[in-house]
Design a protein around this motif. Sequence first.
Motif, PDB file in Angstrom:
ATOM      1  N   LEU A 198       0.832  -1.202   0.000  1.00  0.00           N
ATOM      2  CA  LEU A 198       0.000   0.000   0.000  1.00  0.00           C
ATOM      3  C   LEU A 198       0.867   1.252   0.000  1.00  0.00           C
ATOM      4  N   PHE A 199       1.921   1.238   0.819  1.00  0.00           N
ATOM      5  CA  PHE A 199       2.804   2.393   0.928  1.00  0.00           C
ATOM      6  C   PHE A 199       3.467   2.704  -0.427  1.00  0.00           C
ATOM      7  N   ILE A 200       3.953   1.678  -1.107  1.00  0.00           N
ATOM      8  CA  ILE A 200       4.601   1.868  -2.408  1.00  0.00           C
ATOM      9  C   ILE A 200       3.590   2.362  -3.437  1.00  0.00           C
ATOM     10  N   PHE A 201       2.375   1.807  -3.396  1.00  0.00           N
ATOM     11  CA  PHE A 201       1.328   2.231  -4.329  1.00  0.00           C
ATOM     12  C   PHE A 201       1.007   3.715  -4.147  1.00  0.00           C
ATOM     13  N   LEU A 202       0.865   4.144  -2.893  1.00  0.00           N
ATOM     14  CA  LEU A 202       0.538   5.549  -2.626  1.00  0.00           C
ATOM     15  C   LEU A 202       1.683   6.466  -3.032  1.00  0.00           C
ATOM     16  N   ASN A 203       2.945   6.022  -2.833  1.00  0.00           N
ATOM     17  CA  ASN A 203       4.098   6.817  -3.257  1.00  0.00           C
ATOM     18  C   ASN A 203       4.133   6.994  -4.767  1.00  0.00           C
ATOM     19  N   ASN A 204       3.719   5.956  -5.480  1.00  0.00           N
ATOM     20  CA  ASN A 204       3.770   6.001  -6.941  1.00  0.00           C
ATOM     21  C   ASN A 204       2.634   6.805  -7.556  1.00  0.00           C
ATOM     22  N   HIS A 205       1.554   7.013  -6.799  1.00  0.00           N
ATOM     23  CA  HIS A 205       0.370   7.614  -7.410  1.00  0.00           C
ATOM     24  C   HIS A 205      -0.083   8.932  -6.771  1.00  0.00           C
ATOM     25  N   ILE A 206       0.472   9.298  -5.629  1.00  0.00           N
ATOM     26  CA  ILE A 206       0.067  10.556  -4.989  1.00  0.00           C
ATOM     27  C   ILE A 206       1.264  11.502  -4.921  1.00  0.00           C
ATOM     28  N   PRO A 207       1.233  12.610  -5.665  1.00  0.00           N
ATOM     29  CA  PRO A 207       2.342  13.567  -5.622  1.00  0.00           C
ATOM     30  C   PRO A 207       2.564  14.076  -4.195  1.00  0.00           C
ATOM     31  N   GLY A 208       3.808  14.082  -3.756  1.00  0.00           N
ATOM     32  CA  GLY A 208       4.125  14.582  -2.423  1.00  0.00           C
ATOM     33  C   GLY A 208       3.999  13.557  -1.322  1.00  0.00           C
ATOM     34  N   PHE A 209       3.563  12.343  -1.644  1.00  0.00           N
ATOM     35  CA  PHE A 209       3.376  11.336  -0.598  1.00  0.00           C
ATOM     36  C   PHE A 209       4.698  10.915   0.035  1.00  0.00           C
ATOM     37  N   VAL A 210       5.798  11.277  -0.627  1.00  0.00           N
ATOM     38  CA  VAL A 210       7.120  10.940  -0.090  1.00  0.00           C
ATOM     39  C   VAL A 210       7.349  11.598   1.276  1.00  0.00           C
ATOM     40  N   MET A 211       6.506  12.579   1.642  1.00  0.00           N
ATOM     41  CA  MET A 211       6.632  13.219   2.964  1.00  0.00           C
ATOM     42  C   MET A 211       6.399  12.213   4.098  1.00  0.00           C
ATOM     43  N   PHE A 212       5.772  11.084   3.781  1.00  0.00           N
ATOM     44  CA  PHE A 212       5.536  10.049   4.798  1.00  0.00           C
ATOM     45  C   PHE A 212       6.638   8.996   4.823  1.00  0.00           C
ATOM     46  N   ARG A 213       7.612   9.119   3.970  1.00  0.00           N
ATOM     47  CA  ARG A 213       8.510   7.998   3.718  1.00  0.00           C
ATOM     48  C   ARG A 213       9.309   7.559   4.948  1.00  0.00           C
ATOM     49  N   ASN A 214       9.560   6.286   4.983  1.00  0.00           N
ATOM     50  CA  ASN A 214      10.454   5.703   5.976  1.00  0.00           C
ATOM     51  C   ASN A 214      11.391   4.789   5.209  1.00  0.00           C
ATOM     52  N   MET A 215      12.489   5.340   4.750  1.00  0.00           N
ATOM     53  CA  MET A 215      13.420   4.566   3.947  1.00  0.00           C
ATOM     54  C   MET A 215      14.741   4.465   4.698  1.00  0.00           C
ATOM     55  N   TYR A 216      14.907   3.389   5.398  1.00  0.00           N
ATOM     56  CA  TYR A 216      16.140   3.068   6.106  1.00  0.00           C
ATOM     57  C   TYR A 216      16.348   3.971   7.317  1.00  0.00           C
ATOM     58  N   ASP A 217      16.803   5.214   7.101  1.00  0.00           N
ATOM     59  CA  ASP A 217      17.076   6.092   8.234  1.00  0.00           C
ATOM     60  C   ASP A 217      16.419   7.451   8.066  1.00  0.00           C
ATOM     61  N   LYS A 218      15.422   7.548   7.188  1.00  0.00           N
ATOM     62  CA  LYS A 218      14.805   8.838   6.889  1.00  0.00           C
ATOM     63  C   LYS A 218      13.478   8.971   7.627  1.00  0.00           C
ATOM     64  N   LEU A 219      13.353  10.043   8.397  1.00  0.00           N
ATOM     65  CA  LEU A 219      12.112  10.314   9.119  1.00  0.00           C
ATOM     66  C   LEU A 219      11.185  11.122   8.229  1.00  0.00           C
ATOM     67  N   GLY A 220       9.968  10.636   8.028  1.00  0.00           N
ATOM     68  CA  GLY A 220       9.013  11.360   7.205  1.00  0.00           C
ATOM     69  C   GLY A 220       8.660  12.712   7.806  1.00  0.00           C
ATOM     70  N   PHE A 221       8.650  13.735   6.966  1.00  0.00           N
ATOM     71  CA  PHE A 221       8.323  15.082   7.442  1.00  0.00           C
ATOM     72  C   PHE A 221       6.927  15.142   8.042  1.00  0.00           C
ATOM     73  N   ALA A 222       6.026  14.304   7.557  1.00  0.00           N
ATOM     74  CA  ALA A 222       4.645  14.338   8.034  1.00  0.00           C
ATOM     75  C   ALA A 222       4.571  14.110   9.549  1.00  0.00           C
ATOM     76  N   ILE A 223       5.455  13.265  10.076  1.00  0.00           N
ATOM     77  CA  ILE A 223       5.452  13.011  11.522  1.00  0.00           C
ATOM     78  C   ILE A 223       5.850  14.266  12.285  1.00  0.00           C
ATOM     79  N   SER A 224       6.867  14.957  11.794  1.00  0.00           N
ATOM     80  CA  SER A 224       7.318  16.188  12.458  1.00  0.00           C
ATOM     81  C   SER A 224       6.197  17.221  12.513  1.00  0.00           C
ATOM     82  N   PHE A 225       5.537  17.423  11.379  1.00  0.00           N
ATOM     83  CA  PHE A 225       4.453  18.407  11.331  1.00  0.00           C
ATOM     84  C   PHE A 225       3.286  17.991  12.229  1.00  0.00           C
ATOM     85  N   SER A 226       2.880  16.730  12.118  1.00  0.00           N
ATOM     86  CA  SER A 226       1.730  16.254  12.895  1.00  0.00           C
ATOM     87  C   SER A 226       2.005  16.306  14.394  1.00  0.00           C
TER      88      SER A 226
END
Length: 464
Positions: free
Chosen positions: A73-101
Amino acid sequence: YDIQNNFKWSYLPIFTSWYMKLIPLNLLFLLLILYAGNILKKEQKWIYISSLLSLLLALYLFTVNIGSWGISLFIFLNNHIPGFVMFRNMYDKLGFAISFSLAIIFTISLEIVFNQTKSLTKKTFLIGFIFITLLLNAKPFLLNEFLSTPIWTTHNTFNKMTKFNNDFMNLTSFIKGQDVDARYLWVPLNAGNTIQIKDQYVKNNYYSGVSPLLILTGKNDYSGLTSFGDFANELKKYIYTKDYENIGNFYQRFNVQYIIVDHDRSDEFSNSYLCGENLCNLQTKKYLQAILGKKVKDFGKRYSLYEINTKFATQKIYITKDTNGFKQNDENMVSFQKISNIEYRFSIKNMRNDIALVLLSPYYNNWQIRDVSNKIPVALGTHTSVFNYANGWVIKFADLKKVLPRNSYTLNKDGSITTQLTLYFDLGIYYKLGIIISSITTVASIIIIVFSMKTDVEKRKQNL
């Protein structure tokens, strides 16, 4: 902790000696949010619950590995929703969405607690405690402890920067003045999507991160294997097997027209994790001889700019007679002009047979061929994916004469035609609309905040 410990990150001592000790203190933020939810009033419920749900959703999308379908689901949303990368958790990257929320729910909770607390002493103590906790968390940054630690897998190389060196600035200034819509390739090519730029003043200090070329020049570049996305392993295979012919053909497919050779690469970088499994050392003189063409200019002793070998020369938009393989043919290159990121104007001269038109940009079915004069879509050929990523159209000569208005092309004496057409990305209008909506929202928010503050001041005056 496991990531840093397993991979022996240089930051591990800072984490264990400082941040792990702050965990009990940092529970304050969670406790304050829970306490606010316990004492909130009825009229505060909607904003508290909505902001809390926002945080929980961000946390779920950050962890993703929940349920057998979570990652898919996460990969599907990244591929189809512009800006969804703000939620990303790739190895050591904290998604910006968590900081804002988290910032939003904490601020709302703090306001709820303040409204319920009448004691000025308690309010002052709470603010002071929060400030001290934040200050303690910021301590490694404030004292430059991270920057004083060598870049991972190096011993004497630091990710510090006071000023980009003059050679790099001269290089970017020259590239900015080039009137081409091309891709630039950095050599040696890293494993990750990063470049290293030496500090102007300090020998062992570098900027090591995402290439700033696009920001400084408006031109796109490839700096590492991951720049090529799903095709990275294909290029990696060619480099490791020293298949220089296929390496050149690969770069041609991806619109590489210029190559930046970095002569300033240190041995530590070449043998670090940035170069993966000996990747940089495999880009030898033979590799360079195979892909380099005419030298354009040297920039001090650090950088040289070359055209790509003429054997692999390309341009972003071209036409070819090979409608099956879409192989480029120099004598059939089309002339074009970039109007904007979403519009190209191109001319086809002396067309007398069926042709293939290729646009070396990521494939989207929203690219349209339009008539220049009428600015309306023209149903020309079949839009297909070329090289498994780019755009291609097979245009039949007979069909072109039928669908184009007579004033849109010139019929030559030999029966061939010359015409101008436009490639247009029809979703581009939403980009402009998004800017307008964002601007209106920002201005409206400022006005609401100002009037709210003014109303609060007037109410307090009346209470006094």
